[in-house]
Design a protein around this motif. Structure first.
Motif, PDB file in Angstrom:
ATOM      1  N   VAL A   1       0.845  -1.194   0.000  1.00 41.17           N
ATOM      2  CA  VAL A   1       0.000   0.000   0.000  1.00 41.17           C
ATOM      3  C   VAL A   1       0.880   1.243   0.000  1.00 41.17           C
ATOM      4  CG1 VAL A   1      -1.826   1.223   1.213  1.00 41.17           C
ATOM      5  CG2 VAL A   1      -1.766  -1.276   1.223  1.00 41.17           C
ATOM      6  N   ILE A   2       1.952   1.194   0.791  1.00 38.48           N
ATOM      7  CA  ILE A   2       2.847   2.353   0.862  1.00 38.48           C
ATOM      8  C   ILE A   2       3.487   2.609  -0.502  1.00 38.48           C
ATOM      9  CG2 ILE A   2       5.037   3.159   1.850  1.00 38.48           C
ATOM     10  CD1 ILE A   2       4.142   1.753   4.442  1.00 38.48           C
ATOM     11  N   ALA A   3       3.811   1.503  -1.195  1.00 35.48           N
ATOM     12  CA  ALA A   3       4.420   1.656  -2.511  1.00 35.48           C
ATOM     13  C   ALA A   3       3.421   2.177  -3.540  1.00 35.48           C
ATOM     14  CB  ALA A   3       4.993   0.314  -2.967  1.00 35.48           C
ATOM     15  N   GLY A   4       2.182   2.305  -3.127  1.00 37.97           N
ATOM     16  CA  GLY A   4       1.192   2.864  -4.034  1.00 37.97           C
ATOM     17  C   GLY A   4       0.623   1.870  -5.019  1.00 37.97           C
ATOM     18  N   LEU A   5       0.831   0.598  -4.756  1.00 35.31           N
ATOM     19  CA  LEU A   5       0.332  -0.429  -5.675  1.00 35.31           C
ATOM     20  C   LEU A   5      -1.141  -0.733  -5.434  1.00 35.31           C
ATOM     21  CD1 LEU A   5       3.365  -2.868  -5.644  1.00 35.31           C
ATOM     22  CD2 LEU A   5       2.617  -1.408  -7.528  1.00 35.31           C
ATOM     23  N   ALA A   6      -1.627  -0.425  -4.252  1.00 31.96           N
ATOM     24  CA  ALA A   6      -3.011  -0.749  -3.943  1.00 31.96           C
ATOM     25  C   ALA A   6      -3.650   0.425  -3.231  1.00 31.96           C
ATOM     26  CB  ALA A   6      -3.055  -2.005  -3.062  1.00 31.96           C
ATOM     27  N   ASP A   7      -4.343   1.228  -4.004  1.00 29.41           N
ATOM     28  CA  ASP A   7      -4.991   2.387  -3.397  1.00 29.41           C
ATOM     29  C   ASP A   7      -6.261   1.976  -2.674  1.00 29.41           C
ATOM     30  OD1 ASP A   7      -3.142   4.191  -4.126  1.00 29.41           O
ATOM     31  OD2 ASP A   7      -4.056   4.584  -6.102  1.00 29.41           O
ATOM     32  N   GLY A   8      -6.529   2.683  -1.622  1.00 27.90           N
ATOM     33  CA  GLY A   8      -7.785   2.462  -0.931  1.00 27.90           C
ATOM     34  C   GLY A   8      -7.788   1.282   0.006  1.00 27.90           C
ATOM     35  N   MET A   9      -6.635   0.610   0.146  1.00 28.49           N
ATOM     36  CA  MET A   9      -6.575  -0.515   1.077  1.00 28.49           C
ATOM     37  C   MET A   9      -6.039  -0.019   2.415  1.00 28.49           C
ATOM     38  SD  MET A   9      -7.713  -3.124  -0.363  1.00 28.49           S
ATOM     39  CE  MET A   9      -8.552  -2.971  -1.935  1.00 28.49           C
ATOM     40  N   PRO A  10      -6.288  -0.783   3.503  1.00 26.54           N
ATOM     41  CA  PRO A  10      -5.771  -0.355   4.806  1.00 26.54           C
ATOM     42  C   PRO A  10      -4.255  -0.203   4.767  1.00 26.54           C
ATOM     43  CG  PRO A  10      -7.046  -2.393   4.980  1.00 26.54           C
ATOM     44  CD  PRO A  10      -7.045  -2.024   3.557  1.00 26.54           C
ATOM     45  N   GLU A  11      -3.737   0.821   5.424  1.00 25.55           N
ATOM     46  CA  GLU A  11      -2.307   1.114   5.309  1.00 25.55           C
ATOM     47  C   GLU A  11      -1.441   0.233   6.194  1.00 25.55           C
ATOM     48  OE1 GLU A  11      -1.506   5.212   5.755  1.00 25.55           O
ATOM     49  OE2 GLU A  11      -2.416   5.718   3.819  1.00 25.55           O
ATOM     50  N   SER A  12      -2.079  -0.429   7.129  1.00 25.25           N
ATOM     51  CA  SER A  12      -1.272  -1.318   7.970  1.00 25.25           C
ATOM     52  C   SER A  12      -2.024  -2.623   8.197  1.00 25.25           C
ATOM     53  CB  SER A  12      -0.966  -0.650   9.306  1.00 25.25           C
ATOM     54  OG  SER A  12      -2.178  -0.456  10.003  1.00 25.25           O
ATOM     55  N   VAL A  13      -1.229  -3.665   8.462  1.00 23.14           N
ATOM     56  CA  VAL A  13      -1.816  -4.986   8.741  1.00 23.14           C
ATOM     57  C   VAL A  13      -1.737  -5.228  10.228  1.00 23.14           C
ATOM     58  CG1 VAL A  13      -1.773  -7.401   8.077  1.00 23.14           C
ATOM     59  CG2 VAL A  13      -0.705  -5.692   6.618  1.00 23.14           C
ATOM     60  N   PRO A  14      -2.832  -5.634  10.843  1.00 22.19           N
ATOM     61  CA  PRO A  14      -2.741  -5.956  12.266  1.00 22.19           C
ATOM     62  C   PRO A  14      -2.135  -7.347  12.460  1.00 22.19           C
ATOM     63  CG  PRO A  14      -4.987  -6.213  11.501  1.00 22.19           C
ATOM     64  CD  PRO A  14      -4.181  -5.806  10.306  1.00 22.19           C
ATOM     65  N   VAL A  15      -0.978  -7.407  13.134  1.00 21.06           N
ATOM     66  CA  VAL A  15      -0.386  -8.709  13.460  1.00 21.06           C
ATOM     67  C   VAL A  15      -0.764  -9.037  14.895  1.00 21.06           C
ATOM     68  CG1 VAL A  15       1.745  -9.997  13.742  1.00 21.06           C
ATOM     69  CG2 VAL A  15       1.539  -8.335  11.902  1.00 21.06           C
ATOM     70  N   PRO A  16      -1.536 -10.101  15.092  1.00 18.91           N
ATOM     71  CA  PRO A  16      -1.997 -10.407  16.457  1.00 18.91           C
ATOM     72  C   PRO A  16      -0.869 -10.933  17.322  1.00 18.91           C
ATOM     73  CG  PRO A  16      -2.794 -12.061  14.931  1.00 18.91           C
ATOM     74  CD  PRO A  16      -2.018 -11.081  14.115  1.00 18.91           C
ATOM     75  N   GLY A  17      -0.092 -10.016  17.883  1.00 16.43           N
ATOM     76  CA  GLY A  17       1.131 -10.375  18.601  1.00 16.43           C
ATOM     77  C   GLY A  17       0.923 -11.332  19.751  1.00 16.43           C
ATOM     78  N   THR A  18      -0.027 -11.005  20.635  1.00 19.29           N
ATOM     79  CA  THR A  18      -0.186 -11.875  21.803  1.00 19.29           C
ATOM     80  C   THR A  18      -0.681 -13.257  21.391  1.00 19.29           C
ATOM     81  OG1 THR A  18      -2.245 -10.700  22.121  1.00 19.29           O
ATOM     82  CG2 THR A  18      -0.475 -10.210  23.649  1.00 19.29           C
ATOM     83  N   VAL A  19      -1.533 -13.310  20.364  1.00 13.17           N
ATOM     84  CA  VAL A  19      -2.013 -14.623  19.925  1.00 13.17           C
ATOM     85  C   VAL A  19      -0.842 -15.472  19.441  1.00 13.17           C
ATOM     86  CG1 VAL A  19      -3.402 -15.831  18.218  1.00 13.17           C
ATOM     87  CG2 VAL A  19      -4.333 -13.840  19.377  1.00 13.17           C
ATOM     88  N   ILE A  20       0.066 -14.864  18.692  1.00  9.81           N
ATOM     89  CA  ILE A  20       1.220 -15.604  18.190  1.00  9.81           C
ATOM     90  C   ILE A  20       2.045 -16.151  19.356  1.00  9.81           C
ATOM     91  CG2 ILE A  20       3.421 -15.368  16.983  1.00  9.81           C
ATOM     92  CD1 ILE A  20       2.041 -13.462  15.062  1.00  9.81           C
ATOM     93  N   ILE A  21       2.296 -15.289  20.347  1.00 12.28           N
ATOM     94  CA  ILE A  21       3.107 -15.740  21.490  1.00 12.28           C
ATOM     95  C   ILE A  21       2.382 -16.832  22.269  1.00 12.28           C
ATOM     96  CG2 ILE A  21       3.990 -14.972  23.728  1.00 12.28           C
ATOM     97  CD1 ILE A  21       4.710 -12.326  22.294  1.00 12.28           C
ATOM     98  N   VAL A  22       1.069 -16.665  22.419  1.00 12.36           N
ATOM     99  CA  VAL A  22       0.317 -17.642  23.204  1.00 12.36           C
ATOM    100  C   VAL A  22       0.277 -19.003  22.493  1.00 12.36           C
ATOM    101  CG1 VAL A  22      -2.023 -18.254  23.902  1.00 12.36           C
ATOM    102  CG2 VAL A  22      -1.050 -16.052  24.567  1.00 12.36           C
ATOM    103  N   VAL A  23       0.045 -19.020  21.177  1.00 15.76           N
ATOM    104  CA  VAL A  23       0.029 -20.328  20.503  1.00 15.76           C
ATOM    105  C   VAL A  23       1.411 -20.976  20.565  1.00 15.76           C
ATOM    106  CG1 VAL A  23      -1.940 -19.851  19.006  1.00 15.76           C
ATOM    107  CG2 VAL A  23       0.378 -19.343  18.197  1.00 15.76           C
TER     108      VAL A  23
END
Lengths: 441, 331
Positions: free
Chosen positions: B176-198
């Motif tokens: 998105v930052i590179a401008g390849l996909a307009d109108g998409m969310p600018e950041s991806v939520p990485v579920p940090g605690t879920v990753i650590i817990v699994v």
């Protein structure tokens, strides 16, 4: 080569013990189970002199390999000391330990397990040089190539993996690895037993050549007596964690002294037409468990020459039979219920009725003993068996023990000093009866 | 570290069977979708309100349904036509199902692979040390592991999430930052605690397998030989024990990726996710309307099934190819 060298031995083993403990986990301690020692090596003393090849022979499970590993400090000993070049191996640390690791090496039995399958043979042989940081990178590579060529492999095989080699080749790679640091002393733990006979000779000859070339001292662990005879200068015979005889190789093979050594030599098949008729004195019974070794002389339970008590005029064969009977009584290894014809004796309520005792004893004796006993011994045995009629095991065992206890079970014969030692009551310092019984043929 | 022989085994087993090929094709396409989600998506996955003119969510293409809507104070049933604008329809809050499917793949794969990676980093060293040293070290470490194993993974994960809370890290989306996909969310939520817990509920498996391997390898004569010329324990662990125990660990890791993807879906279904862009969360959202608008749950459900199957197929392939019996001596 001087066999009774008066100079300082290269390796001096003194009272070495290695016990393994069973029932020794946290849970066992919680439930109050006492740990059970398995006495793999139990008080071994031996000297190994500079430049000699000392053979260590014995049956499987007698503690040979454990001893080899313990004296190299691959396992920590339970007790005792090993001196290498005058220094106690178990007290070394830091640079001294590194020096010992440099000077003492081992070649293992199984060429399939002794090389890491995920390392090229070049890396494998190079490893000791890396660990001790010897020479530069290129010097190490050259040394590895030299070593491989020295053991008869070609240097362009460096990048291959162990699975591409045969058992004999692998064993030679293992030898190259052990040689890499130019050690003084090598423990050869059955180096040929996993190899074909045709390859065995190659490996043995290679070891022989290397010994001359590098002035090596070997401890050769083996159960193959022909290998030992071929290679060794002196031989130590091991039984149940103890050394029973140490002799120069020629003497040991021509006139073995310890009954166990004799039995070992007897068990080797010979390529001769006399073989068919030869009366082989094979050992009876199993090797006792090292968890609970016999008292006194450890070999006494299988020894064909157990010394009867003083003043007991008895044939060795009869005596053996009585000892065997005693052992069964002591271990309660008898089924009293099945004595005699079915239902003949009522044993349910704790004993045979008094009237039936003589018949019971006769039936039991008929089952247990093959030979006719002299009257004196017959009486003793009947007394003991009569106790069994009341299921009085303790008393029966006690009766037999007082009558037949041998010096062999009271005292453990010591090995004595010097190059010709035998740990047997029939010989040497511990001997009170220098002559051998007539029953030995 | 991977020998020629292993490579040839991998190739041979791959060539002999259709299943690993199927698994590879599936996984590659799912990874592709996840990587390029912003480019492939047709709508912002978080934007709500994609309804038809009657106010009903769209069905997927080639599918019609009757929606119940309130008109003039009365509930009436009206037919709803699909639109090529939303090829997999929209969900009950009017989000594009197709776009959410793509973004959901990102979360599943991230949690699956990162979770497995962290579990490996925790479990393998602990297991190798326990097995190599044995004795009290082993007793201590393995009792901890047994305690972890005594709890069902899901329950333990829920408890840990209760302790750690659910938070997600917002990572900027390079596409998105590179401008390849307009109108998409600018950041991806990485579920940090879920990753650590699994990872915390999964490392035990790696520890147990690594311990078993180390236990066998420490008695190998090449380890004794290494000790005999004075190699340090650390070096032995790294150069001998680890490489020789990798095979079963790799096979286990593939199975665990699939298991963690399922665990993440379960957690998200129960509402413990840290992000709403998860397949599990989406299934839960469609649960109440399963009869009328089944695609809302069905699409992410199929996503989970295909991902897990593809990972497992590849895991089977690795297991068959790396099996020491097939690997064999002298082959």
């Amino acid at each position: 080569m001087s066999l009774e060298s008066t100079t300082q031995p290269l390796v001096r083993i003194d009272g070495l013990q290695k016990y393994f403990w069973e029932n020794d986990s946290i849970l066992d301690r919680l439930f109050g189970n006492d740990p059970v020692p398995v006495r793999a090596v139990d008080g071994v003393s031996l000297d190994i002199h500079q430049g000699e090849t000392l053979g260590l022979v014995g049956e499987s499970g007698c503690g040979k390999s454990t001893m080899g590993e313990t004296l190299l400090r691959l396992q920590e000993p339970t007790d005792g000391r090993v001196e290498f070049d005058g220094q106690n191996v178990y007290e070394l640390s830091g640079d001294e330990l590194t020096a010992f690791r440099h000077d003492a090496q081992v070649v293992f039995q199984d060429p399939f397990s002794s090389l890491d399958p995920r390392m090229t043979i070049g890396e494998t042989v190079r490893q000791p040089l890396d660990v001790h940081d010897i020479g530069s990178e290129t010097e190490r590579d050259e040394r590895v190539a030299d070593l491989l060529e020295r053991v008869g492999l070609s240097a362009d095989q460096l990048d291959r993996y162990p699975h591409e080699f045969s058992g004999g080749q692998r064993q030679r790679i293992g030898i190259a690895r052990a040689l890499a640091l130019e050690p003084e002393f090598m423990v050869l733990d059955e180096p040929t037993s996993a190899l074909d006979v045709s390859v065995q000779a190659q490996v043995l000859n290679l070891l022989d050549d290397l010994q001359d070339e590098f002035d090596l001292t070997y401890l050769l662990i083996s159960h193959d007596l022909s290998v030992v005879r071929h290679v060794c200068d002196r031989v130590a015979v091991m039984y149940l964690g103890e050394i029973v005889e140490v002799r120069p190789v020629d003497e040991l093979f021509t006139e073995p002294k310890h009954p166990y050594t004799k039995a070992l030599l007897e068990s080797v098949p010979r390529a001769s037409t006399d073989e068919r008729k030869r009366d082989r004195e094979t050992l009876t019974g199993d090797v006792p468990s090292p968890r609970d070794p016999p008292s006194g002389c450890r070999f006494r339970t299988r020894c064909p020459m157990v010394i009867p008590p003083e003043d007991m005029d008895i044939e060795q064969e009869t005596y053996r039979e009585l000892m065997h009977l005693r052992e069964r009584v002591e271990n309660r290894d008898l089924s009293l219920a099945s004595v005699g014809d079915e239902g003949q004796f009522e044993t349910d309520n704790g004993g045979v009725p008094d009237a039936d005792v003589p018949a019971f004893v006769a039936a039991l004796k008929a089952r247990l003993l093959e030979t006719e006993l002299p009257p004196r011994h017959d009486a003793i045995v009947e007394e003991a068996l009569a106790e069994l009629a009341d299921e009085n095991w303790e008393a029966a065992a006690e009766r037999l023990r007082t009558a037949y206890e041998s010096v062999c079970e009271r005292d453990n014969p010591s090995l004595g000093d010097g190059a010709h030692s035998v740990a047997c009551h029939l010989h040497g310092v511990a001997s009170e009866r220098p002559s051998e019984p007539d029953s030995w043929t | 570290m991977i020998s020629e022989r292993v490579k040839s085994n991998l190739k041979q087993t791959f060539a002999e069977s259709l299943l690993p090929k199927l698994g590879l094709v599936l996984l590659v396409s799912i990874v592709f979708m996840a990587l390029f989600a912003p480019v492939l998506a047709t709508h912002d996955p978080t934007r709500t309100g994609h309804y038809d003119e009657q106010g009903a969510p769209y069905p997927p293409l080639g599918h019609e349904y009757t929606a119940e809507i309130v008109q003039d104070g009365e509930i009436v049933e009206v037919p709803v036509e699909p639109t090529s604008e939303h090829i997999l329809g929209t969900n009950n809050v009017g989000q594009d199902v197709y776009s959410r499917f793509l973004y959901g793949a990102r979360i599943s794969l991230l949690v699956g692979f990162l979770g497995t990676g962290i579990a490996l980093l925790i479990g393998v060293p602990i297991g190798l040390i326990a097995g190599y040293y044995g004795g009290r070290v082993d007793d201590g470490l393995m009792r901890i592991a047994d305690t972890m194993l005594a709890f069902p993974a899901l329950v333990l994960a829920l408890a840990l999430l209760g302790v750690f809370g659910q938070s997600s890290i917002h990572v900027p989306d390079p596409l998105v930052i590179a401008g390849l996909a307009d109108g998409m969310p600018e950041s991806v939520p990485v579920p940090g605690t879920v990753i650590i817990v699994v990872a915390l509920v999964t490392w035990v498996w790696f520890a147990r397998v690594a311990r078993g391997e180390a236990l066998a390898i420490r008695n190998e004569e090449y380890v004794k030989a290494a000790k005999s010329f004075g190699t340090k324990d650390r070096t032995i662990l790294r150069k001998h024990v680890l490489p020789n125990s990798l095979t079963p660990i790799i096979v286990l890791a593939t199975i665990q990726v699939a298991a963690i993807i399922l665990l993440e879906a379960s957690l998200a279904y129960l509402g413990f996710s840290g992000t709403t862009l998860s397949w599990g969360y989406e299934i839960e959202r469609g649960q109440g309307i399963l009869r009328s608008r089944s695609w809302v749950s069905m699409v992410p459900g199929i996503g989970i099934v295909l991902t897990v199957i593809s990972v497992n197929l590849l895991g089977d392939w690795l297991r068959d190819a790396l099996d020491p019996n097939i690997e064999g001596e002298g082959r």
